[in-house]
Design a protein around this motif. Structure first.
Motif, PDB file in Angstrom:
ATOM      1  N   THR A  44       6.842  43.978  43.824  1.00  0.00           N
ATOM      2  CA  THR A  44       6.951  43.160  42.614  1.00  0.00           C
ATOM      3  C   THR A  44       8.083  42.148  42.755  1.00  0.00           C
ATOM      4  N   LEU A  45       9.237  42.612  43.243  1.00  0.00           N
ATOM      5  CA  LEU A  45      10.382  41.714  43.424  1.00  0.00           C
ATOM      6  C   LEU A  45      10.086  40.655  44.476  1.00  0.00           C
ATOM      7  N   LEU A  46       9.421  41.035  45.552  1.00  0.00           N
ATOM      8  CA  LEU A  46       9.039  40.057  46.581  1.00  0.00           C
ATOM      9  C   LEU A  46       8.098  39.011  45.985  1.00  0.00           C
ATOM     10  N   GLY A  47       7.170  39.451  45.131  1.00  0.00           N
ATOM     11  CA  GLY A  47       6.263  38.513  44.470  1.00  0.00           C
ATOM     12  C   GLY A  47       7.006  37.514  43.593  1.00  0.00           C
ATOM     13  N   ARG A  48       8.021  37.990  42.885  1.00  0.00           N
ATOM     14  CA  ARG A  48       8.826  37.086  42.044  1.00  0.00           C
ATOM     15  C   ARG A  48       9.582  36.072  42.899  1.00  0.00           C
ATOM     16  N   LEU A  49      10.138  36.551  44.011  1.00  0.00           N
ATOM     17  CA  LEU A  49      10.880  35.648  44.904  1.00  0.00           C
ATOM     18  C   LEU A  49       9.950  34.626  45.554  1.00  0.00           C
ATOM     19  N   LEU A  50       8.733  35.033  45.881  1.00  0.00           N
ATOM     20  CA  LEU A  50       7.737  34.091  46.407  1.00  0.00           C
ATOM     21  C   LEU A  50       7.419  33.021  45.375  1.00  0.00           C
ATOM     22  N   ALA A  51       7.216  33.446  44.123  1.00  0.00           N
ATOM     23  CA  ALA A  51       6.883  32.506  43.045  1.00  0.00           C
ATOM     24  C   ALA A  51       8.000  31.495  42.810  1.00  0.00           C
ATOM     25  N   LYS A  52       9.225  31.897  43.078  1.00  0.00           N
ATOM     26  CA  LYS A  52      10.386  31.019  42.906  1.00  0.00           C
ATOM     27  C   LYS A  52      10.655  30.176  44.150  1.00  0.00           C
ATOM     28  N   ASN A  53       9.835  30.352  45.193  1.00  0.00           N
ATOM     29  CA  ASN A  53      10.011  29.629  46.460  1.00  0.00           C
ATOM     30  C   ASN A  53      11.363  29.900  47.105  1.00  0.00           C
ATOM     31  N   ILE A  54      11.834  31.136  46.974  1.00  0.00           N
ATOM     32  CA  ILE A  54      13.092  31.531  47.582  1.00  0.00           C
ATOM     33  C   ILE A  54      12.835  32.259  48.898  1.00  0.00           C
ATOM     34  N   ILE A  55      11.626  32.836  49.002  1.00  0.00           N
ATOM     35  CA  ILE A  55      11.192  33.441  50.258  1.00  0.00           C
ATOM     36  C   ILE A  55       9.806  32.914  50.595  1.00  0.00           C
ATOM     37  N   ALA A  56       9.393  33.147  51.840  1.00  0.00           N
ATOM     38  CA  ALA A  56       8.045  32.814  52.293  1.00  0.00           C
ATOM     39  C   ALA A  56       7.481  34.047  52.975  1.00  0.00           C
ATOM     40  N   HIS A  57       6.179  34.032  53.181  1.00  0.00           N
ATOM     41  CA  HIS A  57       5.559  35.146  53.908  1.00  0.00           C
ATOM     42  C   HIS A  57       4.498  34.613  54.859  1.00  0.00           C
ATOM     43  N   GLU A  58       4.255  35.394  55.902  1.00  0.00           N
ATOM     44  CA  GLU A  58       3.180  35.075  56.821  1.00  0.00           C
ATOM     45  C   GLU A  58       2.359  36.338  57.053  1.00  0.00           C
ATOM     46  N   GLU A  59       1.091  36.132  57.288  1.00  0.00           N
ATOM     47  CA  GLU A  59       0.215  37.278  57.522  1.00  0.00           C
ATOM     48  C   GLU A  59       0.493  37.875  58.887  1.00  0.00           C
ATOM     49  N   ASP A  60       0.467  39.196  58.935  1.00  0.00           N
ATOM     50  CA  ASP A  60       0.619  39.947  60.176  1.00  0.00           C
ATOM     51  C   ASP A  60      -0.403  41.078  60.112  1.00  0.00           C
ATOM     52  N   GLY A  61      -1.625  40.771  60.529  1.00  0.00           N
ATOM     53  CA  GLY A  61      -2.704  41.742  60.382  1.00  0.00           C
ATOM     54  C   GLY A  61      -3.046  41.912  58.916  1.00  0.00           C
ATOM     55  N   ARG A  62      -2.951  43.140  58.429  1.00  0.00           N
ATOM     56  CA  ARG A  62      -3.286  43.428  57.030  1.00  0.00           C
ATOM     57  C   ARG A  62      -2.069  43.405  56.121  1.00  0.00           C
ATOM     58  N   ARG A  63      -0.936  43.023  56.635  1.00  0.00           N
ATOM     59  CA  ARG A  63       0.277  43.017  55.806  1.00  0.00           C
ATOM     60  C   ARG A  63       0.975  41.665  55.933  1.00  0.00           C
ATOM     61  N   TYR A  64       1.974  41.485  55.078  1.00  0.00           N
ATOM     62  CA  TYR A  64       2.766  40.259  55.102  1.00  0.00           C
ATOM     63  C   TYR A  64       4.163  40.563  55.618  1.00  0.00           C
ATOM     64  N   ARG A  65       4.746  39.577  56.266  1.00  0.00           N
ATOM     65  CA  ARG A  65       6.149  39.636  56.683  1.00  0.00           C
ATOM     66  C   ARG A  65       6.885  38.554  55.884  1.00  0.00           C
ATOM     67  N   TYR A  66       8.012  38.946  55.285  1.00  0.00           N
ATOM     68  CA  TYR A  66       8.762  38.070  54.384  1.00  0.00           C
ATOM     69  C   TYR A  66      10.038  37.572  55.047  1.00  0.00           C
ATOM     70  N   ARG A  67      10.395  36.332  54.731  1.00  0.00           N
ATOM     71  CA  ARG A  67      11.628  35.736  55.256  1.00  0.00           C
ATOM     72  C   ARG A  67      12.224  34.817  54.196  1.00  0.00           C
TER      73      ARG A  67
END
Length: 122
Positions: A44-67
């Motif tokens: 949930t927190l990662l989703g909020r940070l994504l929505a705020k454009n403070i983090i990004a994610h990339e697909e890695d198979g069936r999961r995401y990696r966040y930076r």
């Protein structure tokens, strides 16, 4: 950074600033134990940070990696400036005086501040 982050989001960011990219599960494993958060809470927190454009994610198979998209140093500068503006009218001297009046400044702090001021003058 335009959007503010909550204390909870900040805990997630500290993990990502230390090491990234990470999966949500890896972030959950690294968040301080006293938080006692489930993987869903972290997601949930990662989703909020994504929505705020403070983090990004990339697909890695069936999961995401966040930076992080925001450097920790840039975040600290912004938050420090906001605190000084809000509490001390944008002036640094009243902040230092406030800390000194409450014995919150040690002799070591004074020595470090003096050294910093000496360097700044040169």
């Amino acid at each position: 950074m335009t959007e503010r982050i909550s204390d909870a989001e900040h805990s997630v960011m500290e993990v990502l600033w230390q090491e990234s990219p990470l999966t949500a599960q890896e972030v959950a494993e690294r968040v301080p134990a006293e938080r006692a958060w489930s993987a869903n809470t972290v997601k949930t927190l990662l989703g909020r940070l994504l929505a705020k454009n403070i983090i990004a994610h990339e697909e890695d198979g069936r999961r995401y990696r966040y930076r992080p998209l925001v450097q920790r140093s840039d975040y600290v500068v912004g938050e420090s400036r906001r605190m000084i503006d809000r509490l001390f009218g944008g002036k640094l001297t009243p902040l230092v005086a406030h800390l000194a009046e409450r014995d919150a400044i040690t002799d070591q702090d004074i020595a470090e501040i003096e050294a910093l001021l000496k360097d700044l003058k040169q």
